[in-house]
Design a protein around this motif. Sequence first.
Motif, PDB file in Angstrom:
ATOM      1  N   GLY A  71      64.088  79.026  13.490  1.00 30.97           N
ATOM      2  CA  GLY A  71      63.236  79.084  12.223  1.00 30.97           C
ATOM      3  C   GLY A  71      62.439  80.332  12.350  1.00 30.97           C
ATOM      4  O   GLY A  71      62.261  80.819  11.003  1.00 30.97           O
ATOM      5  N   LYS A  72      62.212  81.251  13.319  1.00 33.26           N
ATOM      6  CA  LYS A  72      61.770  82.432  13.242  1.00 33.26           C
ATOM      7  C   LYS A  72      62.685  83.390  12.754  1.00 33.26           C
ATOM      8  O   LYS A  72      62.313  84.333  11.944  1.00 33.26           O
ATOM      9  CB  LYS A  72      61.428  82.699  14.810  1.00 33.26           C
ATOM     10  N   LEU A  73      63.919  83.281  13.145  1.00 33.34           N
ATOM     11  CA  LEU A  73      65.104  84.476  12.489  1.00 33.34           C
ATOM     12  C   LEU A  73      65.306  84.022  11.102  1.00 33.34           C
ATOM     13  O   LEU A  73      65.122  85.102  10.071  1.00 33.34           O
ATOM     14  CB  LEU A  73      66.297  83.972  13.357  1.00 33.34           C
ATOM     15  N   PHE A  74      65.247  82.727  10.410  1.00 32.00           N
ATOM     16  CA  PHE A  74      65.642  82.538   8.963  1.00 32.00           C
ATOM     17  C   PHE A  74      64.260  83.156   8.392  1.00 32.00           C
ATOM     18  O   PHE A  74      64.427  83.407   7.222  1.00 32.00           O
ATOM     19  CB  PHE A  74      65.851  81.209   8.693  1.00 32.00           C
ATOM     20  N   LYS A  75      62.983  82.959   8.802  1.00 35.13           N
ATOM     21  CA  LYS A  75      61.983  83.258   8.147  1.00 35.13           C
ATOM     22  C   LYS A  75      61.709  84.766   7.905  1.00 35.13           C
ATOM     23  O   LYS A  75      61.210  85.195   6.860  1.00 35.13           O
ATOM     24  CB  LYS A  75      60.557  82.794   8.893  1.00 35.13           C
ATOM     25  N   GLU A  76      62.269  85.291   9.136  1.00 39.34           N
ATOM     26  CA  GLU A  76      62.528  87.037   8.836  1.00 39.34           C
ATOM     27  C   GLU A  76      63.424  87.427   7.944  1.00 39.34           C
ATOM     28  O   GLU A  76      63.049  88.446   7.051  1.00 39.34           O
ATOM     29  CB  GLU A  76      62.616  87.734  10.185  1.00 39.34           C
ATOM     30  N   ALA A  77      64.617  86.910   7.945  1.00 40.51           N
ATOM     31  CA  ALA A  77      65.486  87.182   6.716  1.00 40.51           C
ATOM     32  C   ALA A  77      65.072  86.933   5.387  1.00 40.51           C
ATOM     33  O   ALA A  77      65.093  87.598   4.450  1.00 40.51           O
ATOM     34  CB  ALA A  77      66.734  86.122   7.140  1.00 40.51           C
ATOM     35  N   TYR A  78      64.337  85.750   5.516  1.00 37.36           N
ATOM     36  CA  TYR A  78      63.743  85.370   3.932  1.00 37.36           C
ATOM     37  C   TYR A  78      62.624  86.460   3.656  1.00 37.36           C
ATOM     38  O   TYR A  78      62.758  87.011   2.494  1.00 37.36           O
ATOM     39  CB  TYR A  78      62.933  84.136   4.175  1.00 37.36           C
TER      40      TYR A  78
END
Length: 215
Positions: A71-78
């Motif tokens: 969740g944290k990783l994809f929020k940063e990518a977003y």
Amino acid sequence: HVALETGAHVTGINIDQDQLRSAVEYATETGMSGQLAFVEANYNEPLPFPDNHFDAVYYVQVIGGYGTNLGKLFKEAYRVLKPGGKAAFEDYIVLPAYNPSDARHKRLVQASKAVLGVVHYYEDREFVEALEGAGFEIIQRANASVAEQAQLLERDRDFFLPLTAVVTTLNSLGVVPKHFADMLLRMTKGTDDCIDAHKEGLVTGDIETLVRKPL
């Protein structure tokens, strides 16, 4: 490769200074310094880039090895992706056929982790929930290699197992350092179980995802 094929400017991140140094040397030697940049960063932490910075984001087979929080990783990518931008990911996952109560399944999957360098296999559901939770629109998500992966692993086995035997012999004669022989032994132990895990549809390293950040 992406920079060469598309003409895009590509920024890569890595936590290993030796690999970053090799990447910079490669860019200089190939005359691609103007298209390539490399930054020391850990993708499990906030990325060192401003909001809405990149036209596209991609990674290949890294989450199973080192990702700690989807969740944290994809929020940063977003966050770092521009509105309307797309992101492409390729992941290792455990497939629905895997039964954690089956001792043989557990052995095959554990062997595949050791051979492929996977610390943890996420389930497909966990990826989808994390992507959608970050705000992405999923354009496509599919297993791009149902049969070919096992064949590629068999080809690798037919190369590395004889090589490992030769290196082990050379190590016993004092020609090759022990750590090199140990590394090959670790890489090849459980190879057949790893191949069977793929043949039986328990795991895959080729789940390809294309997502978009809404405008």
